[in-house]
Design a protein around this motif. Structure first.
Motif, PDB file in Angstrom:
ATOM      1  N   ALA A  91       0.853  -1.197   0.000  1.00 32.05           N
ATOM      2  CA  ALA A  91       0.000   0.000   0.000  1.00 32.05           C
ATOM      3  C   ALA A  91       0.880   1.235   0.000  1.00 32.05           C
ATOM      4  O   ALA A  91       2.096   1.149   0.200  1.00 32.05           O
ATOM      5  N   VAL A  92       0.246   2.369  -0.204  1.00 28.83           N
ATOM      6  CA  VAL A  92       0.902   3.642   0.064  1.00 28.83           C
ATOM      7  C   VAL A  92       0.647   3.970   1.525  1.00 28.83           C
ATOM      8  O   VAL A  92      -0.509   3.972   1.966  1.00 28.83           O
ATOM      9  N   TYR A  93       1.699   4.221   2.253  1.00 27.54           N
ATOM     10  CA  TYR A  93       1.602   4.522   3.672  1.00 27.54           C
ATOM     11  C   TYR A  93       1.728   6.026   3.875  1.00 27.54           C
ATOM     12  O   TYR A  93       2.664   6.658   3.377  1.00 27.54           O
ATOM     13  N   TYR A  94       0.777   6.559   4.624  1.00 23.78           N
ATOM     14  CA  TYR A  94       0.715   8.001   4.868  1.00 23.78           C
ATOM     15  C   TYR A  94       0.928   8.309   6.345  1.00 23.78           C
ATOM     16  O   TYR A  94       0.308   7.673   7.210  1.00 23.78           O
ATOM     17  N   CYS A  95       1.763   9.275   6.599  1.00 31.19           N
ATOM     18  CA  CYS A  95       1.916   9.794   7.956  1.00 31.19           C
ATOM     19  C   CYS A  95       0.796  10.791   8.232  1.00 31.19           C
ATOM     20  O   CYS A  95       0.406  11.567   7.343  1.00 31.19           O
ATOM     21  N   ASN A  96       0.290  10.750   9.444  1.00 28.82           N
ATOM     22  CA  ASN A  96      -0.832  11.614   9.833  1.00 28.82           C
ATOM     23  C   ASN A  96      -0.506  12.296  11.151  1.00 28.82           C
ATOM     24  O   ASN A  96       0.119  11.698  12.035  1.00 28.82           O
ATOM     25  N   ALA A  97      -0.902  13.554  11.263  1.00 32.24           N
ATOM     26  CA  ALA A  97      -0.756  14.265  12.529  1.00 32.24           C
ATOM     27  C   ALA A  97      -2.062  14.954  12.867  1.00 32.24           C
ATOM     28  O   ALA A  97      -2.708  15.542  11.986  1.00 32.24           O
ATOM     29  N   VAL A  98      -2.460  14.855  14.108  1.00 34.79           N
ATOM     30  CA  VAL A  98      -3.641  15.570  14.596  1.00 34.79           C
ATOM     31  C   VAL A  98      -3.142  16.738  15.422  1.00 34.79           C
ATOM     32  O   VAL A  98      -2.430  16.546  16.420  1.00 34.79           O
ATOM     33  N   THR A  99      -3.470  17.934  14.980  1.00 39.75           N
ATOM     34  CA  THR A  99      -2.990  19.134  15.665  1.00 39.75           C
ATOM     35  C   THR A  99      -4.141  19.858  16.338  1.00 39.75           C
ATOM     36  O   THR A  99      -5.299  19.762  15.906  1.00 39.75           O
ATOM     37  N   ILE A 100      -3.808  20.545  17.386  1.00 38.02           N
ATOM     38  CA  ILE A 100      -4.802  21.321  18.136  1.00 38.02           C
ATOM     39  C   ILE A 100      -4.780  22.754  17.621  1.00 38.02           C
ATOM     40  O   ILE A 100      -3.715  23.379  17.563  1.00 38.02           O
ATOM     41  N   THR A 101      -5.953  23.244  17.236  1.00 36.63           N
ATOM     42  CA  THR A 101      -6.065  24.625  16.761  1.00 36.63           C
ATOM     43  C   THR A 101      -6.972  25.409  17.706  1.00 36.63           C
ATOM     44  O   THR A 101      -7.546  24.847  18.632  1.00 36.63           O
ATOM     45  N   THR A 102      -7.114  26.686  17.417  1.00 36.41           N
ATOM     46  CA  THR A 102      -7.968  27.518  18.267  1.00 36.41           C
ATOM     47  C   THR A 102      -9.434  27.129  18.144  1.00 36.41           C
ATOM     48  O   THR A 102     -10.247  27.458  19.001  1.00 36.41           O
ATOM     49  N   THR A 103      -9.772  26.421  17.071  1.00 36.60           N
ATOM     50  CA  THR A 103     -11.178  26.061  16.858  1.00 36.60           C
ATOM     51  C   THR A 103     -11.438  24.571  17.006  1.00 36.60           C
ATOM     52  O   THR A 103     -12.567  24.125  16.841  1.00 36.60           O
ATOM     53  N   GLY A 104     -10.407  23.817  17.310  1.00 33.57           N
ATOM     54  CA  GLY A 104     -10.606  22.383  17.470  1.00 33.57           C
ATOM     55  C   GLY A 104      -9.386  21.597  17.034  1.00 33.57           C
ATOM     56  O   GLY A 104      -8.272  21.910  17.445  1.00 33.57           O
ATOM     57  N   TYR A 105      -9.605  20.584  16.195  1.00 29.40           N
ATOM     58  CA  TYR A 105      -8.524  19.723  15.744  1.00 29.40           C
ATOM     59  C   TYR A 105      -8.410  19.799  14.227  1.00 29.40           C
ATOM     60  O   TYR A 105      -9.381  20.010  13.523  1.00 29.40           O
ATOM     61  N   LEU A 106      -7.186  19.597  13.748  1.00 28.50           N
ATOM     62  CA  LEU A 106      -6.926  19.599  12.320  1.00 28.50           C
ATOM     63  C   LEU A 106      -6.032  18.420  11.990  1.00 28.50           C
ATOM     64  O   LEU A 106      -5.015  18.218  12.662  1.00 28.50           O
ATOM     65  N   GLU A 107      -6.410  17.657  10.960  1.00 29.88           N
ATOM     66  CA  GLU A 107      -5.592  16.529  10.533  1.00 29.88           C
ATOM     67  C   GLU A 107      -4.703  16.944   9.366  1.00 29.88           C
ATOM     68  O   GLU A 107      -5.154  17.604   8.431  1.00 29.88           O
ATOM     69  N   LEU A 108      -3.460  16.538   9.434  1.00 32.14           N
ATOM     70  CA  LEU A 108      -2.497  16.822   8.376  1.00 32.14           C
ATOM     71  C   LEU A 108      -1.914  15.522   7.856  1.00 32.14           C
ATOM     72  O   LEU A 108      -1.821  14.539   8.614  1.00 32.14           O
ATOM     73  N   TRP A 109      -1.505  15.524   6.576  1.00 30.85           N
ATOM     74  CA  TRP A 109      -1.027  14.305   5.939  1.00 30.85           C
ATOM     75  C   TRP A 109       0.309  14.552   5.241  1.00 30.85           C
ATOM     76  O   TRP A 109       0.558  15.628   4.696  1.00 30.85           O
ATOM     77  N   GLY A 110       1.121  13.497   5.241  1.00 31.15           N
ATOM     78  CA  GLY A 110       2.318  13.520   4.425  1.00 31.15           C
ATOM     79  C   GLY A 110       1.985  13.126   3.001  1.00 31.15           C
ATOM     80  O   GLY A 110       0.830  12.859   2.662  1.00 31.15           O
ATOM     81  N   GLN A 111       3.010  13.076   2.152  1.00 29.95           N
ATOM     82  CA  GLN A 111       2.788  12.804   0.732  1.00 29.95           C
ATOM     83  C   GLN A 111       2.638  11.321   0.439  1.00 29.95           C
ATOM     84  O   GLN A 111       2.183  10.942  -0.643  1.00 29.95           O
ATOM     85  N   GLY A 112       2.992  10.487   1.391  1.00 29.52           N
ATOM     86  CA  GLY A 112       2.863   9.047   1.221  1.00 29.52           C
ATOM     87  C   GLY A 112       4.147   8.406   0.728  1.00 29.52           C
ATOM     88  O   GLY A 112       4.948   9.019   0.014  1.00 29.52           O
ATOM     89  N   THR A 113       4.343   7.164   1.140  1.00 27.36           N
ATOM     90  CA  THR A 113       5.493   6.388   0.682  1.00 27.36           C
ATOM     91  C   THR A 113       5.010   4.971   0.347  1.00 27.36           C
ATOM     92  O   THR A 113       4.231   4.386   1.092  1.00 27.36           O
ATOM     93  N   LEU A 114       5.460   4.457  -0.783  1.00 24.67           N
ATOM     94  CA  LEU A 114       4.960   3.175  -1.274  1.00 24.67           C
ATOM     95  C   LEU A 114       5.726   2.013  -0.644  1.00 24.67           C
ATOM     96  O   LEU A 114       6.967   2.000  -0.642  1.00 24.67           O
ATOM     97  N   VAL A 115       4.964   1.062  -0.149  1.00 24.61           N
ATOM     98  CA  VAL A 115       5.523  -0.190   0.360  1.00 24.61           C
ATOM     99  C   VAL A 115       4.968  -1.312  -0.500  1.00 24.61           C
ATOM    100  O   VAL A 115       3.754  -1.460  -0.626  1.00 24.61           O
TER     101      VAL A 115
END
Length: 119
Positions: A91-115
């Motif tokens: 699969a393509v594996y994606y890194c994910n981060a959940v960040t805290i913002t002033t209005t709640g949470y925001l999910e961010l993604w990397g570009q992915g790496t193929l395995v």
């Protein structure tokens, strides 16, 4: 926050790979980081997640006992050690981060790496 993955590649079934994800930018806002994957024709699914606070982890049932997620807070990096790889881990594996913002949470993604796991 920016996420950059590395470590993907081609491996034979039964082999191992180690993925890394480096976070940069406002890393203090990160609440948790993890790995997702998306195989061809399938939906993206959670592989493993680790929290920044207590370091709690959670794994998909399909990878328990084979994959280990770890973090290095000093380097703002998480790693995914993948052992006993199976063709279905391809699969393509994606890194994910959940960040805290002033209005709640925001999910961010990397570009992915193929395995790719060959049988």
């Amino acid at each position: 926050v920016q996420l950059v993955e590395s470590g993907g590649g081609l491996v034979q079934a039964g082999g191992s790979l180690r993925l890394s994800c480096a976070a940069s930018g406002r890393t203090a806002s990160i609440n948790a980081m993890g790995w997702y994957r998306q195989a061809p024709g399938k939906q993206r699914e959670l592989v493993a997640i680790i929290t920044n606070g207590g370091g709690s982890t959670n794994y998909a049932d399909s990878v328990k006992g084979r994959f280990t997620v770890s973090r290095d807070n000093a380097k703002n990096t998480i790693n995914l050690q993948m052992n006993s790889l199976k063709p279905e881990d391809t699969a393509v594996y994606y890194c994910n981060a959940v960040t805290i913002t002033t209005t709640g949470y925001l999910e961010l993604w990397g570009q992915g790496t193929l395995v790719t796991v060959s049988s």
